[in-house]
Design a protein around this motif. Structure first.
Motif, PDB file in Angstrom:
ATOM      1  N   TYR A 131       0.821  -1.201   0.000  1.00 34.80           N
ATOM      2  CA  TYR A 131       0.000   0.000   0.000  1.00 34.80           C
ATOM      3  C   TYR A 131       0.862   1.262   0.000  1.00 34.80           C
ATOM      4  O   TYR A 131       0.525   2.256  -0.655  1.00 34.80           O
ATOM      5  N   GLU A 135       0.722   4.282  -2.801  1.00 29.00           N
ATOM      6  CA  GLU A 135       0.451   5.663  -2.414  1.00 29.00           C
ATOM      7  C   GLU A 135       1.578   6.602  -2.841  1.00 29.00           C
ATOM      8  O   GLU A 135       1.331   7.654  -3.453  1.00 29.00           O
ATOM      9  N   LYS A 136       2.824   6.236  -2.545  1.00 29.59           N
ATOM     10  CA  LYS A 136       3.947   7.134  -2.800  1.00 29.59           C
ATOM     11  C   LYS A 136       4.275   7.284  -4.283  1.00 29.59           C
ATOM     12  O   LYS A 136       4.798   8.315  -4.709  1.00 29.59           O
ATOM     13  N   SER A 181      -3.571   2.960  -0.018  1.00 27.04           N
ATOM     14  CA  SER A 181      -2.723   3.470   1.057  1.00 27.04           C
ATOM     15  C   SER A 181      -3.003   2.649   2.299  1.00 27.04           C
ATOM     16  O   SER A 181      -3.991   1.899   2.358  1.00 27.04           O
TER      17      SER A 181
END
Length: 206
Positions: A131, A135-136, A181
């Motif tokens: 996750y 997200e990043k 995330s």
């Protein structure tokens, strides 16, 4: 010497599967060639066939694998299948390696794949890293689940490691989970159709 022999044996069996196994892809449009790809550790061997398919379609995949001795076998097969192995320590990914992984995702034909519950389980419980990477990198998380018409399952292992048999059928399903995330973790699909050919086995894959 033993390690080299085993690597060649695994690769020889993989080439046999390429020639004899029929693979069916479900929802291939869910994979956009720029994704964080999650699969279950039990399907690690057959995922080499999926990676070969992606490579032939023009995609590039970096696969995160354990830094210990087992990772050497995995790395050998992945590179033969057209993938790129990134060795990471269990339970963490150092800042430098993580930065390189995220940097590679700036390439719009590059994906990063990881065994969500690997390398030591527990089975079918995703690690937070999957996750975090989604997200990043702002990349959609794509889950890959496999089912087999005939296979061997190593039931004494934590992951029930599955090895398809020649002249069998593998169904590969792609599921899109959007950008994920840790705070917005999706429920990951576990899709498997158990065949009758399952055995208790120990040995070289431990």
């Amino acid at each position: 010497m033993k390690r080299a022999i085993l690597c060649r044996l695994f690769y020889g069996y993989l080439k046999c599967l390429e020639k004899t196994v029929r693979i069916q892809y479900q929802q291939p449009e869910q994979f956009a060639f720029h994704n964080i790809v999650g699969f279950w550790h039990e399907d690690s061997f057959a995922m080499n066939l999926v990676l070969s398919h992606i490579s032939r379609q023009g995609g590039e995949v970096s696969v995160l694998v354990t830094a210990d001795e087992r990772g050497e076998y995995v790395q050998y097969l992945l590179e033969k299948a057209g993938g790129d192995a990134v060795r990471i320590g269990y339970g963490f990914c150092n800042a430098g390696t993580l930065k390189e992984i995220l940097k590679s995702m700036e390439n719009d034909t590059r994906s990063v794949a990881i065994a969500m519950d690997g390398p030591l389980g527990p089975r079918h419980i995703p690690k937070k890293l999957i996750y975090f990477l989604s997200e990043k990198s702002n990349a959609r998380l794509t889950g890959v689940t496999l089912s087999y018409s005939r296979k061997i399952s190593l039931r004494n292992r934590w992951d029930h490691y599955r090895i398809p048999l020649p002249f069998s059928r593998i169904t590969v399903r792609f599921d899109d989970y959007d950008v994920a995330s840790c705070q917005k973790a999706p429920r990951i699909r576990v899709y498997q159709k158990e065949s009758e050919c399952s055995i208790m086995a120990a040995g070289v894959l431990e």
